[in-house]
Design a protein around this motif. Structure first.
Motif, PDB file in Angstrom:
ATOM      1  N   ASN A 174     -34.247  11.398   2.273  1.00  0.00           N
ATOM      2  CA  ASN A 174     -34.254  11.622   3.714  1.00  0.00           C
ATOM      3  C   ASN A 174     -33.878  13.071   4.020  1.00  0.00           C
ATOM      4  O   ASN A 174     -33.442  13.809   3.136  1.00  0.00           O
ATOM      5  N   LYS A 175     -34.050  13.457   5.266  1.00  0.00           N
ATOM      6  CA  LYS A 175     -33.846  14.855   5.650  1.00  0.00           C
ATOM      7  C   LYS A 175     -32.415  15.318   5.397  1.00  0.00           C
ATOM      8  O   LYS A 175     -32.189  16.458   5.005  1.00  0.00           O
ATOM      9  N   ASP A 176     -31.461  14.438   5.589  1.00  0.00           N
ATOM     10  CA  ASP A 176     -30.064  14.827   5.391  1.00  0.00           C
ATOM     11  C   ASP A 176     -29.746  15.060   3.912  1.00  0.00           C
ATOM     12  O   ASP A 176     -29.008  15.992   3.575  1.00  0.00           O
ATOM     13  N   ASP A 177     -30.301  14.230   3.024  1.00  0.00           N
ATOM     14  CA  ASP A 177     -30.103  14.440   1.583  1.00  0.00           C
ATOM     15  C   ASP A 177     -30.713  15.772   1.147  1.00  0.00           C
ATOM     16  O   ASP A 177     -30.090  16.534   0.410  1.00  0.00           O
ATOM     17  N   ILE A 178     -31.918  16.037   1.608  1.00  0.00           N
ATOM     18  CA  ILE A 178     -32.593  17.290   1.250  1.00  0.00           C
ATOM     19  C   ILE A 178     -31.771  18.482   1.742  1.00  0.00           C
ATOM     20  O   ILE A 178     -31.543  19.438   1.002  1.00  0.00           O
ATOM     21  N   HIS A 179     -31.317  18.399   2.963  1.00  0.00           N
ATOM     22  CA  HIS A 179     -30.514  19.494   3.533  1.00  0.00           C
ATOM     23  C   HIS A 179     -29.211  19.680   2.740  1.00  0.00           C
ATOM     24  O   HIS A 179     -28.828  20.809   2.423  1.00  0.00           O
ATOM     25  N   ARG A 180     -28.562  18.578   2.400  1.00  0.00           N
ATOM     26  CA  ARG A 180     -27.317  18.652   1.638  1.00  0.00           C
ATOM     27  C   ARG A 180     -27.554  19.296   0.269  1.00  0.00           C
ATOM     28  O   ARG A 180     -26.785  20.143  -0.177  1.00  0.00           O
ATOM     29  N   TYR A 181     -28.645  18.932  -0.389  1.00  0.00           N
ATOM     30  CA  TYR A 181     -28.978  19.541  -1.684  1.00  0.00           C
ATOM     31  C   TYR A 181     -29.196  21.049  -1.521  1.00  0.00           C
ATOM     32  O   TYR A 181     -28.738  21.841  -2.328  1.00  0.00           O
ATOM     33  N   ALA A 182     -29.906  21.416  -0.484  1.00  0.00           N
ATOM     34  CA  ALA A 182     -30.219  22.830  -0.263  1.00  0.00           C
ATOM     35  C   ALA A 182     -28.966  23.645   0.034  1.00  0.00           C
ATOM     36  O   ALA A 182     -28.885  24.815  -0.350  1.00  0.00           O
ATOM     37  N   MET A 183     -27.995  23.027   0.678  1.00  0.00           N
ATOM     38  CA  MET A 183     -26.784  23.755   1.053  1.00  0.00           C
ATOM     39  C   MET A 183     -25.854  24.010  -0.147  1.00  0.00           C
ATOM     40  O   MET A 183     -24.858  24.723  -0.017  1.00  0.00           O
ATOM     41  N   GLN A 184     -26.212  23.485  -1.309  1.00  0.00           N
ATOM     42  CA  GLN A 184     -25.420  23.772  -2.505  1.00  0.00           C
ATOM     43  C   GLN A 184     -25.680  25.190  -3.003  1.00  0.00           C
ATOM     44  O   GLN A 184     -24.962  25.685  -3.860  1.00  0.00           O
ATOM     45  N   ARG A 185     -26.740  25.800  -2.481  1.00  0.00           N
ATOM     46  CA  ARG A 185     -27.029  27.219  -2.716  1.00  0.00           C
ATOM     47  C   ARG A 185     -27.231  27.865  -1.359  1.00  0.00           C
ATOM     48  O   ARG A 185     -27.114  27.219  -0.327  1.00  0.00           O
ATOM     49  N   TYR A 186     -27.589  29.125  -1.369  1.00  0.00           N
ATOM     50  CA  TYR A 186     -27.780  29.849  -0.118  1.00  0.00           C
ATOM     51  C   TYR A 186     -29.273  29.979   0.184  1.00  0.00           C
ATOM     52  O   TYR A 186     -30.113  29.857  -0.699  1.00  0.00           O
ATOM     53  N   GLY A 187     -29.580  30.222   1.434  1.00  0.00           N
ATOM     54  CA  GLY A 187     -30.920  30.629   1.822  1.00  0.00           C
ATOM     55  C   GLY A 187     -31.832  29.533   2.317  1.00  0.00           C
ATOM     56  O   GLY A 187     -31.538  28.348   2.220  1.00  0.00           O
ATOM     57  N   ASP A 188     -32.958  29.997   2.866  1.00  0.00           N
ATOM     58  CA  ASP A 188     -33.997  29.101   3.363  1.00  0.00           C
ATOM     59  C   ASP A 188     -34.898  28.677   2.192  1.00  0.00           C
ATOM     60  O   ASP A 188     -34.615  28.978   1.038  1.00  0.00           O
ATOM     61  N   TRP A 189     -35.999  28.004   2.515  1.00  0.00           N
ATOM     62  CA  TRP A 189     -36.896  27.539   1.452  1.00  0.00           C
ATOM     63  C   TRP A 189     -37.418  28.693   0.603  1.00  0.00           C
ATOM     64  O   TRP A 189     -37.508  28.587  -0.611  1.00  0.00           O
ATOM     65  N   ASN A 190     -37.780  29.808   1.227  1.00  0.00           N
ATOM     66  CA  ASN A 190     -38.306  30.940   0.454  1.00  0.00           C
ATOM     67  C   ASN A 190     -37.282  31.451  -0.557  1.00  0.00           C
ATOM     68  O   ASN A 190     -37.613  31.717  -1.706  1.00  0.00           O
ATOM     69  N   GLU A 191     -36.043  31.579  -0.133  1.00  0.00           N
ATOM     70  CA  GLU A 191     -34.999  32.043  -1.043  1.00  0.00           C
ATOM     71  C   GLU A 191     -34.681  30.997  -2.113  1.00  0.00           C
ATOM     72  O   GLU A 191     -34.451  31.337  -3.273  1.00  0.00           O
ATOM     73  N   GLN A 192     -34.699  29.743  -1.722  1.00  0.00           N
ATOM     74  CA  GLN A 192     -34.466  28.666  -2.692  1.00  0.00           C
ATOM     75  C   GLN A 192     -35.567  28.664  -3.755  1.00  0.00           C
ATOM     76  O   GLN A 192     -35.301  28.462  -4.942  1.00  0.00           O
ATOM     77  N   ILE A 193     -36.791  28.894  -3.338  1.00  0.00           N
ATOM     78  CA  ILE A 193     -37.920  28.934  -4.276  1.00  0.00           C
ATOM     79  C   ILE A 193     -37.794  30.140  -5.201  1.00  0.00           C
ATOM     80  O   ILE A 193     -38.059  30.040  -6.399  1.00  0.00           O
ATOM     81  N   ASP A 194     -37.363  31.267  -4.654  1.00  0.00           N
ATOM     82  CA  ASP A 194     -37.147  32.453  -5.488  1.00  0.00           C
ATOM     83  C   ASP A 194     -36.091  32.187  -6.562  1.00  0.00           C
ATOM     84  O   ASP A 194     -36.168  32.724  -7.667  1.00  0.00           O
ATOM     85  N   CYS A 207     -35.209  27.199 -10.732  1.00  0.00           N
ATOM     86  CA  CYS A 207     -35.208  27.208 -12.193  1.00  0.00           C
ATOM     87  C   CYS A 207     -35.613  25.822 -12.658  1.00  0.00           C
ATOM     88  O   CYS A 207     -34.902  24.845 -12.400  1.00  0.00           O
ATOM     89  N   PRO A 208     -36.754  25.697 -13.340  1.00  0.00           N
ATOM     90  CA  PRO A 208     -37.225  24.376 -13.748  1.00  0.00           C
ATOM     91  C   PRO A 208     -36.285  23.655 -14.714  1.00  0.00           C
ATOM     92  O   PRO A 208     -36.316  22.430 -14.812  1.00  0.00           O
ATOM     93  N   ALA A 209     -35.429  24.384 -15.414  1.00  0.00           N
ATOM     94  CA  ALA A 209     -34.500  23.769 -16.363  1.00  0.00           C
ATOM     95  C   ALA A 209     -33.161  23.409 -15.720  1.00  0.00           C
ATOM     96  O   ALA A 209     -32.338  22.739 -16.338  1.00  0.00           O
ATOM     97  N   SER A 210     -32.971  23.840 -14.505  1.00  0.00           N
ATOM     98  CA  SER A 210     -31.709  23.586 -13.810  1.00  0.00           C
ATOM     99  C   SER A 210     -31.575  22.102 -13.499  1.00  0.00           C
ATOM    100  O   SER A 210     -32.558  21.399 -13.317  1.00  0.00           O
ATOM    101  N   GLN A 211     -30.363  21.683 -13.393  1.00  0.00           N
ATOM    102  CA  GLN A 211     -30.096  20.314 -12.943  1.00  0.00           C
ATOM    103  C   GLN A 211     -29.586  20.296 -11.494  1.00  0.00           C
ATOM    104  O   GLN A 211     -29.071  19.277 -11.037  1.00  0.00           O
ATOM    105  N   MET A 212     -29.763  21.439 -10.810  1.00  0.00           N
ATOM    106  CA  MET A 212     -29.380  21.499  -9.397  1.00  0.00           C
ATOM    107  C   MET A 212     -30.270  20.526  -8.618  1.00  0.00           C
ATOM    108  O   MET A 212     -31.485  20.461  -8.864  1.00  0.00           O
ATOM    109  N   PRO A 213     -29.690  19.775  -7.692  1.00  0.00           N
ATOM    110  CA  PRO A 213     -30.481  18.776  -6.967  1.00  0.00           C
ATOM    111  C   PRO A 213     -31.741  19.329  -6.305  1.00  0.00           C
ATOM    112  O   PRO A 213     -32.796  18.701  -6.367  1.00  0.00           O
ATOM    113  N   LEU A 214     -31.660  20.512  -5.688  1.00  0.00           N
ATOM    114  CA  LEU A 214     -32.858  21.033  -5.030  1.00  0.00           C
ATOM    115  C   LEU A 214     -33.916  21.440  -6.053  1.00  0.00           C
ATOM    116  O   LEU A 214     -35.114  21.276  -5.809  1.00  0.00           O
ATOM    117  N   ASP A 215     -33.519  21.931  -7.200  1.00  0.00           N
ATOM    118  CA  ASP A 215     -34.489  22.254  -8.245  1.00  0.00           C
ATOM    119  C   ASP A 215     -35.169  20.990  -8.755  1.00  0.00           C
ATOM    120  O   ASP A 215     -36.369  20.990  -9.030  1.00  0.00           O
TER     121      ASP A 215
END
Length: 153
Positions: free
Chosen positions: A46-66, A69-77
């Motif tokens: 859901n939107k809240d889970d996605i937002h929470r995952y994204a907030m574990q790092r900084y930035g908008d989608w463009n910065e998150q994409i930059d 890391c495909p090998a990361s275990q970060m939730p947004l990755d």
């Protein structure tokens, strides 16, 4: 450009339909923006889970994409991995967030090519045009494969 997969085409169409029918849309919210709404369809988060995952790092989608890391275990990755598995490329996500992929825009009437990235109706138009384009590519691929099979016999 994205690989034309039935999963991606259907997710684009479902996302556009949900937005058309009043689904939450908020461009500044990582789970409710252009990419966030598509991510909801491709990941079942859901939107809240996605937002929470994204907030574990900084930035908008463009910065998150930059920073992806495909090998990361970060939730947004892991979420982005699911989107890539469905057929998307990292560049597609950047284009979706800004509604600026030239191939998609050229499919639109001249008076509709200057989309605003944070306007719900423009997102719906873009996603439907993208789904149409991918569907045409998929059908072309199927037809060519079928023809090659017939010629081999």
């Amino acid at each position: 450009m994205a690989r034309p997969t039935p999963e991606l085409i259907n997710a684009l169409r479902r996302t556009a339909l949900k937005l058309q029918n009043g689904a939450t849309y908020q461009w500044g919210h990582m789970g409710g923006c252009n990419c966030g709404n598509l991510a909801q369809e491709l990941t079942s988060l859901n939107k809240d889970d996605i937002h929470r995952y994204a907030m574990q790092r900084y930035g908008d989608w463009n910065e998150q994409i930059d920073d992806y890391c495909p090998a990361s275990q970060m939730p947004l990755d892991l979420l982005i991995n699911q989107m890539i598995t469905a057929g998307l490329m990292l560049e597609d996500l950047k284009h979706l967030e800004k509604l600026d992929d030239r191939q998609i825009l050229l499919r639109l009437p001249l008076n509709k090519r200057y989309l605003k990235h944070n306007i719900r109706e423009d997102v719906i138009l873009y996603m439907n045009a993208w789904a149409d384009m991918l569907e045409e590519q998929l059908l072309q691929k199927i037809q060519l494969t079928d023809l090659e099979a017939i010629m081999a016999v």
